[in-house]
Structure formats: C-alpha cells, structure tokens
Design an enzyme around this catalytic site. Structure first.
Site, mmCIF file in Angstrom:
data_model
loop_
_atom_site.group_PDB
_atom_site.id
_atom_site.type_symbol
_atom_site.label_atom_id
_atom_site.label_comp_id
_atom_site.label_asym_id
_atom_site.label_seq_id
_atom_site.Cartn_x
_atom_site.Cartn_y
_atom_site.Cartn_z
ATOM 1 N N GLY A 148 0.793 -1.222 0.000
ATOM 2 C CA GLY A 148 0.000 0.000 0.000
ATOM 3 C C GLY A 148 0.823 1.267 0.000
ATOM 4 C CB CYS A 149 -0.213 4.749 0.770
ATOM 5 S SG CYS A 149 -1.663 4.855 -0.314
ATOM 6 C CG ASN A 150 2.562 1.109 4.384
ATOM 7 O OD1 ASN A 150 1.349 0.965 4.231
ATOM 8 N ND2 ASN A 150 3.386 0.079 4.483
ATOM 9 C CG MET A 360 0.746 7.962 7.438
ATOM 10 S SD MET A 360 1.480 9.341 6.505
ATOM 11 C CE MET A 360 0.017 10.275 6.101
#
Length: 373
Positions: A148-150, A360
């Site tokens: 994901g975004c992290n 995050m």
C-alpha cells in the site's frame, strides 16, 4: 584507499546516500470537475467528495467508452493488463529520469527494487523492466507487492540496506502505481472516496554507499561530495487495532478487487504519528524542532491535517505534501518522492539539514525515515 560505506559521523554506522530522484506520470490529467462529467456523476454527496478534496488535477487513464459514449466498465483482466502497460511505461521513464540526473546509465544498476500495489504480475515488475529496458540480466532484484501507500519506505529500508552491504554499487528503488487500474465504478460512497483521491504516477531514486565519509578519514577514506542526503535510520508503527481500516479485497458483486478506506483513518493515523516520529528522532538524539524538512505522504486532505496537527507542524512544513496532493492526487507508494523532488527543485536545502520522510498505509501502518544532507 579503503572502499567503505558512507558513515554517519555521529554514530560511525554505515549509511546509504540518495543520489537522485526521477518521476513520471501518465499522458492525460483531469480536473475533478472533468472526471465528474466523464463518469456522469450527479449524486450531490459524491460530487461534494470530489470537489472538496483539495485536489485540482490528477493523471489518470480513464476506461474506454461504449457505442453510446458512456464509460465502459473494465473487467479485472482488463485492469491487470492496464496495470502492466502503465507500470512499464511510467516505471521506465521514472528510472531513466533518475539515472540521467545522477549521470548514470542502465548498465550501472546493480540492484532494482520495485514497489506496487495496484496490480499483480508474476514474474514481478522488476523482471519485466529488466527485459524491456535492457537492464543487465545479472541485476539483483526484489518486488514489494501489496503493502500500500506506506510501501515506499518499506522498500527504501530494504534498498538502503542492500546498498550498505554492497559499497560502490548502485541500488535503484522504483515506486509505480497505476491507480487507474484499481478503480471500481459502482456509485457507492465507499468507492466514491477512493475514486476521488488516487492518481497514476511513478518515482525512482538511486542510492549508493560508495566511499567513506568524514568518520573514516583517519582510515584512508575520503568524504563523499555527493549532494544527496544520507539515510540515518527508520522507524515503523503498525496500528494492529486498525488492520482492516485500509484494505484491498475482492468484491463479489463487481467481480474485481476494490479498495476500502475507513472514514476514521485520518484520526487513527494522526493519533499515532507522534509515537513513531519521536522514536525515530530519539534514536538520533534529535527533537522535532531540529527537523528542517518534512516530506509526508499525500494521503488526502484530512490525513495531512491530522498528521500536521498532531506533530504540531505548520502549513509551510507540509507545503510540498499538499502541493503534490493538489496537482496529482494520492500517488500511493511514490507520493513522498514527488514531494522530495519538489524540495530539491525549491533549492532551500542546506548542508547539515535533517529531514523526515513519512508514509502511511494499510495495516494500518506509519513508516518513517530520517535523512541528513
């Protein structure tokens, strides 16, 4: 002369240095209003989500239209094919831009780490890029998929570790997210939030741990003159109670994967931001007041505001983060590198400055890194 990794003068520990960054996006950008028109969205609540997102434009590859001119739904197989096509194109351009800025060639790449969440390939994207770009087949590689975004900082941790373990060699990390290939159009508020937020983009950075820094002068080494920052450390925090707050799972009704964002995500992330950042800085003997540059993931207006308030940052501190959100939307794993590129273009960094990188994402997870120019 000793061939030793760059070291942190304060600790003597070997560190990697960021040499350069390169970014790429897809061909076409759209305003939020244009996207509402393209998808014929009339629901006032959905329109409000789009128009109050602090996003002005996003780069996207919209679905083809049918004979009546309406946007045609894409099957999961079509979305996977789109992901591969866009990821290879954007990824190759980002890598080339990164290498050009560092004065490097494709043959100089010794390690390639590719990060993506918006599609799945076997063999991974790294293998396809090596073949398509003509990177040496002997290049070491790894793919970070589904985090994901992290994930950009998870991958940077692994990439910097490889660079330190292989001094004198070049490691390239690429974050490439074809968010156009992860969209579901169903008119629900759940998907409206996601569809209002994400955009297509790729970012690559080159790392090296080539020669000793000042701590090794007495051993015969010479200090590095490269202008990029040294990576001093990482800190992570997994919010286990919110593991389902951001997730990418199968939608039986749509017959494809669908991303879900819990509306409480901004507040959950914000509430835990201090803990992980203070842990990161404590290991280096620093305080937040000693950080000159904050490069936070452009997760969305509410997420950025929650992090800013909880860390007691100013709007100026997160200007690059909000600027990337405004001009690109949420680019998932590569967002923070777009902010890093803007910081460099601004020309305000001074030797000795410290910076915090922060991402995050699903887990729910907060990842951080400390750098120093």
């Amino acid at each position: 002369m000793l061939d030793l990794p760059i070291a942190d003068p304060a600790t003597g520990r070997a560190t990697a240095r960021i040499m350069s960054v390169g970014t790429a996006v897809t061909d076409q950008s759209y305003s939020q209003q244009e996207l509402l028109d393209i998808f014929d969205i009339t629901d006032p609540k959905v329109r409000s989500v789009f128009l109050n997102s602090a996003i002005e434009r996003r780069f996207l590859t919209v679905p083809p239209r049918d004979a009546d001119g309406a946007v045609r739904p894409e099957a999961q197989g079509e979305l996977l094919a789109k992901h591969k096509r866009l990821a290879l194109d954007m990824g190759a351009r980002a890598v080339r831009a990164c290498l050009e800025r560092a004065g490097l060639d494709l043959a100089d790449i010794d390690y390639l780490c590719c990060t993506t969440t918006t599609g799945f390939l076997t063999p991974g994207l790294s293998a396809h890029l090596i073949r398509e770009m003509g990177i040496l087949p002997s290049t070491s590689r790894v793919d970070v998929v589904g985090m994901g975004c992290n994930a950009g900082l998870n991958a940077l941790n692994a990439t910097s570790g490889w660079a330190v373990a292989n001094p004198g060699k070049v490691a390239v990390m690429l974050c490439v997210e074809a968010c156009s290939a992860a969209y579901v159009i169903d008119g629900t508020m759940r998907t409206a939030v996601v569809n209002s937020l994400f955009g297509d983009g790729a970012a690559a950075i080159a790392l090296t741990a080539d020669l000793a820094d000042a701590a090794y002068r007495d051993l015969g080494g010479i200090p590095s003159e490269r202008g990029g920052p040294r990576i001093l450390g990482f800190a992570s925090h997994l919010i286990t109670d919110a593991i389902g707050a951001m997730r990418y799972d199968w939608d039986d009704e749509q017959g494809k994967f669908s991303f879900y964002l819990d509306p409480h995500v901004p507040y959950v992330v914000g509430a835990h931001a201090e803990r992980v950042v203070d842990h990161l800085l404590a290991d280096a003997g620093l305080r937040r007041s000693g950080i000159a540059h904050w490069l936070v993931h452009s997760g969305g207006k509410k997420v950025i505001d929650a992090v800013r308030v909880n860390l007691r940052l100013t709007r100026h501190d997160v200007r690059h983060t909000t600027g990337v959100l405004r001009d690109y939307g949420n680019l998932s794993s590569g967002s923070f590198l777009f902010s890093y590129e803007r910081l460099l273009q601004e020309g305000t960094v001074r030797r000795g400055d410290h910076g915090v990188l922060m991402t995050m994402g699903p887990g729910s997870t907060i990842e951080t890194a400390l750098v120093q120019w």
